[in-house]
Design a protein around this motif. Structure first.
Motif, PDB file in Angstrom:
ATOM      1  N   SER A 227       0.824  -1.221   0.000  1.00 60.56           N
ATOM      2  CA  SER A 227       0.000   0.000   0.000  1.00 60.56           C
ATOM      3  C   SER A 227       0.847   1.255   0.000  1.00 60.56           C
ATOM      4  O   SER A 227       0.569   2.211  -0.733  1.00 60.56           O
ATOM      5  N   SER A 228       1.901   1.279   0.799  1.00 61.68           N
ATOM      6  CA  SER A 228       2.689   2.505   0.949  1.00 61.68           C
ATOM      7  C   SER A 228       3.536   2.813  -0.285  1.00 61.68           C
ATOM      8  O   SER A 228       3.764   3.973  -0.613  1.00 61.68           O
ATOM      9  N   LYS A 229       4.013   1.801  -0.957  1.00 62.81           N
ATOM     10  CA  LYS A 229       4.887   2.018  -2.114  1.00 62.81           C
ATOM     11  C   LYS A 229       4.117   2.180  -3.422  1.00 62.81           C
ATOM     12  O   LYS A 229       4.696   2.533  -4.450  1.00 62.81           O
ATOM     13  N   ARG A 230       2.840   1.865  -3.410  1.00 65.99           N
ATOM     14  CA  ARG A 230       1.945   2.112  -4.560  1.00 65.99           C
ATOM     15  C   ARG A 230       2.427   1.482  -5.867  1.00 65.99           C
ATOM     16  O   ARG A 230       2.323   2.078  -6.929  1.00 65.99           O
ATOM     17  N   MET A 231       2.993   0.287  -5.749  1.00 65.81           N
ATOM     18  CA  MET A 231       3.433  -0.437  -6.937  1.00 65.81           C
ATOM     19  C   MET A 231       2.506  -1.605  -7.269  1.00 65.81           C
ATOM     20  O   MET A 231       2.688  -2.269  -8.284  1.00 65.81           O
ATOM     21  N   GLY A 232       1.571  -1.869  -6.369  1.00 62.68           N
ATOM     22  CA  GLY A 232       0.696  -3.022  -6.568  1.00 62.68           C
ATOM     23  C   GLY A 232       1.389  -4.344  -6.323  1.00 62.68           C
ATOM     24  O   GLY A 232       0.859  -5.399  -6.659  1.00 62.68           O
TER      25      GLY A 232
END
Length: 322
Positions: A227-232
């Motif tokens: 969630s925090s890195k937003r890379m899926g």
């Protein structure tokens, strides 16, 4: 009553006429063409293309093609040349004059001026017995039997022939210079074309913190990392930062569907092992092709067996190279 026309057939006939013209040009690639290429390769000057009317438009396009493939070139309008623009010509420059007939008034005035300056003159002409052809050092034979329009007036086949001869000239020079895709990229740094040739994977992820978890992490840290890195997705690594696998949003959904109690599951239980990887030095377009071929949206970036980052499909699309 308004006459009816078979518009589709008119278009097909036009294409067929121009196709015939192009095919016949192969017969006119001769020693003069070879000599022209060798002359330009040996020259320390530029290639100056000139013409009038529609030939001037084609000359402009050929100039752009030559410049982008390693041959310095510029355009000089034939009418402007006799009113001062001849001053742009340098002693080592080679002049290519485009004209269908080779006998227009402007050409008859311009050619002797160029000859007096001592520059080599190349004719790109259909009229092989014309004034221009006879005065030129070499002749690029853009020969056409007739134009494509029924009145044999509108420049169609003739401009197509000039365009094709110009492309043949540019590609011949390109190959003789051993002009590479890296050379091409230097002249096309902007836009999608340039980025395909120089943008690398390292340019895409260098400002992002790489999502990663250790192999023994529990489910909550895994979800927080994704969630925090937003890379899926997140990479799964060992203590040596070596890549073991990858966990995507899809892996999490499947894990929740298959297990009622997920509290004891660890990263190595959820991950997909042996994920697709790419090196930082690879071209970004290669990363896109790898994603497309494997129907995935992320690639782990690995260098010297160490995990260094992750590149997402959105990173590539944002750059506009596809």
């Amino acid at each position: 009553m308004k006459p009816t026309y078979n518009i589709k057939q008119i278009a097909i006939n036009t294409i067929a006429e121009e196709e015939k013209t192009i095919s016949q040009l192969k017969e006119h690639i001769d020693g003069d063409f070879v000599n022209t290429v060798e002359l330009i390769l040996e020259s320390k000057g530029r290639v100056v293309l000139t013409g009038i009317g529609k030939s001037a438009n084609i000359a402009n396009k050929i100039v752009a093609t030559l410049n982008s493939t390693g041959t310095p070139a510029l355009f000089m309008h034939a009418a402007d040349a006799i009113h001062g623009d001849l001053g742009m010509i340098r002693p080592d420059d080679i002049i290519i004059c485009l004209s269908k007939s080779g006998s227009t008034p402007e050409i008859k005035v311009l050619v002797p001026l160029i000859k007096n300056m001592g520059n080599k003159l190349i004719a790109m002409v259909s009229g092989l017995d014309s004034f221009l052809a006879k005065e030129a050092d070499f002749v690029l034979k853009a020969v056409v039997e007739k134009e494509a329009d029924p009145n044999n007036l509108a420049p169609t086949n003739s401009t197509t022939a000039q365009l094709v001869i110009g492309d043949a000239l540019a590609v011949s020079l390109l190959e003789c210079r051993q002009f590479t895709s890296q050379d091409f990229a230097k002249y096309h740094p902007g836009g999608a074309l340039g980025k395909k040739l120089y943008l690398r994977v390292s340019d895409l992820y260098k400002n992002d913190l790489p999502p990663k978890v250790l192999e023994n992490e529990h489910i909550r840290p895994i979800i927080l990392e994704i969630s925090s890195k937003r890379m899926g997705a997140t990479a799964v690594v060992n203590q040596k930062n070596e890549l073991l696998g990858i966990i995507t949003d899809g892996d999490l959904r499947r894990m929740l569907e298959q297990n009622e109690d997920v509290s004891q599951l660890l990263a190595h239980n959820i991950m997909s092992p042996m994920p697709k990887t790419i090196s930082p030095d690879s071209l970004a377009i290669k990363a896109f092709q790898l994603m497309e071929a494997n129907n995935i949206t992320q690639l782990a970036v690995v260098q010297n067996k160490k995990y260094v980052g992750m590149v997402h499909l959105h990173d590539i699309l944002k750059e506009g190279i596809v």
